[in-house]
Design a protein around this motif. Structure first.
Motif, PDB file in Angstrom:
ATOM      1  N   UNK A  33       0.842  -1.206   0.000  1.00  0.00           N
ATOM      2  CA  UNK A  33       0.000   0.000   0.000  1.00  0.00           C
ATOM      3  C   UNK A  33       0.874   1.252   0.000  1.00  0.00           C
ATOM      4  N   UNK A  34       1.910   1.264   0.829  1.00  0.00           N
ATOM      5  CA  UNK A  34       2.833   2.406   0.843  1.00  0.00           C
ATOM      6  C   UNK A  34       3.525   2.604  -0.490  1.00  0.00           C
ATOM      7  N   UNK A  35       3.898   1.516  -1.131  1.00  0.00           N
ATOM      8  CA  UNK A  35       4.548   1.599  -2.436  1.00  0.00           C
ATOM      9  C   UNK A  35       3.595   2.126  -3.494  1.00  0.00           C
ATOM     10  N   UNK A  36       2.355   1.688  -3.463  1.00  0.00           N
ATOM     11  CA  UNK A  36       1.363   2.180  -4.431  1.00  0.00           C
ATOM     12  C   UNK A  36       1.151   3.675  -4.239  1.00  0.00           C
ATOM     13  N   UNK A  37       1.070   4.128  -3.000  1.00  0.00           N
ATOM     14  CA  UNK A  37       0.915   5.564  -2.739  1.00  0.00           C
ATOM     15  C   UNK A  37       2.117   6.328  -3.272  1.00  0.00           C
ATOM     16  N   UNK A  38       3.329   5.812  -3.059  1.00  0.00           N
ATOM     17  CA  UNK A  38       4.536   6.468  -3.556  1.00  0.00           C
ATOM     18  C   UNK A  38       4.544   6.536  -5.083  1.00  0.00           C
ATOM     19  N   UNK A  39       4.144   5.469  -5.750  1.00  0.00           N
ATOM     20  CA  UNK A  39       4.095   5.462  -7.211  1.00  0.00           C
ATOM     21  C   UNK A  39       3.070   6.471  -7.712  1.00  0.00           C
ATOM     22  N   UNK A  40       1.912   6.520  -7.066  1.00  0.00           N
ATOM     23  CA  UNK A  40       0.878   7.475  -7.477  1.00  0.00           C
ATOM     24  C   UNK A  40       1.385   8.906  -7.323  1.00  0.00           C
ATOM     25  N   UNK A  41       2.056   9.203  -6.211  1.00  0.00           N
ATOM     26  CA  UNK A  41       2.599  10.549  -6.021  1.00  0.00           C
ATOM     27  C   UNK A  41       3.668  10.879  -7.061  1.00  0.00           C
TER      28      UNK A  41
END
Length: 85
Positions: free
Chosen positions: A63-71
């Motif tokens: 989940x943290x990685x997905x948020x980082x990719x989206x940002x």
């Protein structure tokens, strides 16, 4: 490359798309995608072995990685000028 503050997609000599990007954003996206594959593998391994803590940690990292990719994608798309990625 910039027309009235907007950018349009250009192509290089080989036909690859060239969009404004920073090396930092590219690294976040590429390393993040690798981390997603690893997190998925650990989550599946945790489910198979019955280790809920390992599964929860892998899901939290995913989940943290997905948020980082989206940002990173949002930062990349908000740029009106920059390097060709």
């Amino acid at each position: 490359m910039a027309d009235k503050g907007e950018w349009h997609e250009e192509r290089d000599r080989k036909g690859h798309a060239m969009v404004p990007a920073t090396p930092r954003d590219v690294v976040h996206i590429r390393v993040g995608s690798f981390m997603l594959v690893c997190a998925f593998a650990f989550a599946v391994l945790g489910v198979i072995t019955g280790a809920p803590v390992m599964t929860a940690i892998a899901i939290a990292l995913a989940v943290g990685t997905v948020v980082d990719i989206i940002l990173a994608v949002r930062r990349q798309s908000r740029r009106s000028d920059g390097e060709a990625g």
